[in-house]
Design a protein around this motif. Sequence first.
Motif, PDB file in Angstrom:
ATOM      1  N   LEU A  51     -11.421  67.346 -26.123  1.00 61.05           N
ATOM      2  CA  LEU A  51     -11.661  67.170 -24.224  1.00 61.05           C
ATOM      3  C   LEU A  51     -11.593  68.247 -23.405  1.00 61.05           C
ATOM      4  O   LEU A  51     -11.788  68.306 -22.668  1.00 61.05           O
ATOM      5  N   PHE A  52     -11.711  69.279 -24.341  1.00 59.65           N
ATOM      6  CA  PHE A  52     -12.227  70.457 -23.928  1.00 59.65           C
ATOM      7  C   PHE A  52     -13.698  70.522 -24.096  1.00 59.65           C
ATOM      8  O   PHE A  52     -14.625  70.922 -24.729  1.00 59.65           O
ATOM      9  N   ASP A  53     -14.517  71.378 -22.585  1.00 62.56           N
ATOM     10  CA  ASP A  53     -16.215  72.091 -23.181  1.00 62.56           C
ATOM     11  C   ASP A  53     -16.067  73.158 -23.965  1.00 62.56           C
ATOM     12  O   ASP A  53     -15.144  73.403 -24.057  1.00 62.56           O
ATOM     13  N   MET A  54     -17.408  72.592 -25.041  1.00 59.67           N
ATOM     14  CA  MET A  54     -18.062  73.450 -25.952  1.00 59.67           C
ATOM     15  C   MET A  54     -19.728  73.876 -25.164  1.00 59.67           C
ATOM     16  O   MET A  54     -20.089  73.038 -24.767  1.00 59.67           O
ATOM     17  N   ASN A  68     -11.738  61.843 -24.068  1.00 54.61           N
ATOM     18  CA  ASN A  68     -10.350  61.605 -25.551  1.00 54.61           C
ATOM     19  C   ASN A  68     -10.015  60.819 -26.339  1.00 54.61           C
ATOM     20  O   ASN A  68     -10.609  59.261 -25.861  1.00 54.61           O
ATOM     21  N   TYR A  69     -10.349  60.815 -27.710  1.00 54.62           N
ATOM     22  CA  TYR A  69     -10.438  60.402 -28.790  1.00 54.62           C
ATOM     23  C   TYR A  69      -9.389  58.884 -28.996  1.00 54.62           C
ATOM     24  O   TYR A  69      -9.394  58.764 -29.965  1.00 54.62           O
ATOM     25  N   GLU A  70      -8.509  59.433 -28.259  1.00 51.91           N
ATOM     26  CA  GLU A  70      -7.451  58.698 -28.152  1.00 51.91           C
ATOM     27  C   GLU A  70      -8.292  57.635 -27.416  1.00 51.91           C
ATOM     28  O   GLU A  70      -7.067  56.477 -26.956  1.00 51.91           O
ATOM     29  N   GLU A  71      -8.899  57.157 -26.389  1.00 46.41           N
ATOM     30  CA  GLU A  71      -9.619  55.865 -26.062  1.00 46.41           C
ATOM     31  C   GLU A  71     -10.892  55.413 -26.705  1.00 46.41           C
ATOM     32  O   GLU A  71     -10.600  56.692 -27.724  1.00 46.41           O
ATOM     33  N   ASN A 101     -11.511  54.657 -33.564  1.00 49.91           N
ATOM     34  CA  ASN A 101     -12.813  54.853 -33.350  1.00 49.91           C
ATOM     35  C   ASN A 101     -13.237  55.882 -34.534  1.00 49.91           C
ATOM     36  O   ASN A 101     -14.895  55.566 -34.942  1.00 49.91           O
ATOM     37  N   ILE A 102     -12.659  56.066 -35.988  1.00 46.21           N
ATOM     38  CA  ILE A 102     -13.195  56.377 -36.270  1.00 46.21           C
ATOM     39  C   ILE A 102     -14.507  55.359 -37.516  1.00 46.21           C
ATOM     40  O   ILE A 102     -14.773  55.538 -38.243  1.00 46.21           O
ATOM     41  N   ARG A 103     -13.176  54.467 -37.662  1.00 50.44           N
ATOM     42  CA  ARG A 103     -13.512  52.877 -38.369  1.00 50.44           C
ATOM     43  C   ARG A 103     -14.925  53.014 -38.019  1.00 50.44           C
ATOM     44  O   ARG A 103     -15.744  52.604 -38.872  1.00 50.44           O
ATOM     45  N   LYS A 104     -15.081  52.883 -36.855  1.00 51.26           N
ATOM     46  CA  LYS A 104     -16.105  52.539 -35.704  1.00 51.26           C
ATOM     47  C   LYS A 104     -17.036  53.394 -36.344  1.00 51.26           C
ATOM     48  O   LYS A 104     -18.708  52.664 -36.009  1.00 51.26           O
ATOM     49  N   ALA A 105     -17.179  54.196 -36.409  1.00 51.16           N
ATOM     50  CA  ALA A 105     -18.357  55.106 -36.210  1.00 51.16           C
ATOM     51  C   ALA A 105     -18.760  55.030 -37.794  1.00 51.16           C
ATOM     52  O   ALA A 105     -19.923  55.742 -37.862  1.00 51.16           O
ATOM     53  N   LEU A 106     -17.614  55.141 -38.420  1.00 52.22           N
ATOM     54  CA  LEU A 106     -17.782  55.971 -40.314  1.00 52.22           C
ATOM     55  C   LEU A 106     -18.526  54.214 -41.191  1.00 52.22           C
ATOM     56  O   LEU A 106     -18.167  53.272 -40.601  1.00 52.22           O
ATOM     57  N   ALA A 107     -19.699  54.756 -41.929  1.00 52.03           N
ATOM     58  CA  ALA A 107     -19.776  54.077 -42.435  1.00 52.03           C
ATOM     59  C   ALA A 107     -19.627  52.779 -43.376  1.00 52.03           C
ATOM     60  O   ALA A 107     -18.134  53.919 -43.862  1.00 52.03           O
ATOM     61  N   PRO A 108     -19.796  52.253 -43.800  1.00 48.50           N
ATOM     62  CA  PRO A 108     -18.267  51.177 -44.703  1.00 48.50           C
ATOM     63  C   PRO A 108     -18.352  52.641 -46.234  1.00 48.50           C
ATOM     64  O   PRO A 108     -16.656  50.790 -46.855  1.00 48.50           O
ATOM     65  N   ASP A 109     -19.373  53.286 -46.995  1.00 52.62           N
ATOM     66  CA  ASP A 109     -18.673  53.256 -47.508  1.00 52.62           C
ATOM     67  C   ASP A 109     -18.846  55.359 -47.764  1.00 52.62           C
ATOM     68  O   ASP A 109     -18.046  55.605 -48.423  1.00 52.62           O
ATOM     69  N   GLY A 110     -18.738  55.449 -46.450  1.00 54.57           N
ATOM     70  CA  GLY A 110     -18.351  56.748 -45.791  1.00 54.57           C
ATOM     71  C   GLY A 110     -16.813  57.655 -46.023  1.00 54.57           C
ATOM     72  O   GLY A 110     -15.489  56.696 -46.717  1.00 54.57           O
ATOM     73  N   PHE A 111     -16.514  58.906 -45.768  1.00 56.27           N
ATOM     74  CA  PHE A 111     -15.410  59.336 -46.365  1.00 56.27           C
ATOM     75  C   PHE A 111     -14.447  60.124 -45.211  1.00 56.27           C
ATOM     76  O   PHE A 111     -15.161  59.944 -43.740  1.00 56.27           O
TER      77      PHE A 111
END
Length: 189
Positions: A51-54, A68-71, A101-111
Motif C-alpha cells: 500500500l505504501f510507496d517503495m 491494495n492486495y485485498e482487492e 490474488n495469490i492463487r491467480k498469480a501462483l503457478a499450479p505447482d507453486g509454493f
Amino acid sequence: MSRYFALDHRIRLDYVLHGIRRLNPKKVIDFGCGQTPIQNLQFDAYLGIDLFDMPSFNKPNYKFMKANYEEPLDLPLNFFDLALWLEGPEHTLKHKQVFDNIRKALAPDGFLIITCPNEKKWVVHPQYEHKCQFGLADLRSLVEENGFTVLEIAEVYSRIPPHLIGYHWLYCLATLAKYDPRYVKGGLK
C-alpha cells in the motif's frame, strides 16, 4: 530504522530466508512486501506489492506495484513459483480476497510462505493494526480452506519474554499441488 534490527523480526526473517533458499524459486511475488532483505536475493523475477510507496529496485525484472492486495489485482496468471505473505494475515479480515490474488498469480505447482504472530489477545482490537489472531490450528485451517496443501507449519520462537512484547511467530509453507513429489520435509529433492 528497519524493523529487521529487532531481534524477534530478525529471527523470523532468518527462518523465512532459509525456507526461500531451500525452495530456490526463480519468480517471486511478495504481498505486503515493505523493504526487506528478501529483495537482496537473486530471482529471475520479483514483484513486490504494498500500500505504501517503495523506492524503485535497482535490479532488472524486480518490480513494485502500489496496490491494495485485498482487492482484485491485474496480475500475471500462473506465473510465480513462490508467493510470500509475511506478517500479513493478522492485518486483514479479507483473507479470501488475498488468497484469490495469490492463487491467480501462483503457478499450479507453486509454493506459498506465510508468517504471522502467534495469537496474542491483547493486540487484537479494531482500532489497532492487528484485526485478527492465529494459533497453529487457525493458520492451517485458513490455508487449507483457501485451496492449499500445508507442507510445514511451525512456531518460530523469538526468545524474547512475552512481557517484553516479543512475538512468537507462526510459519507456514504450503503448495497449490495436492501432492508434490519434489518436496520432502526439510526441503526439495
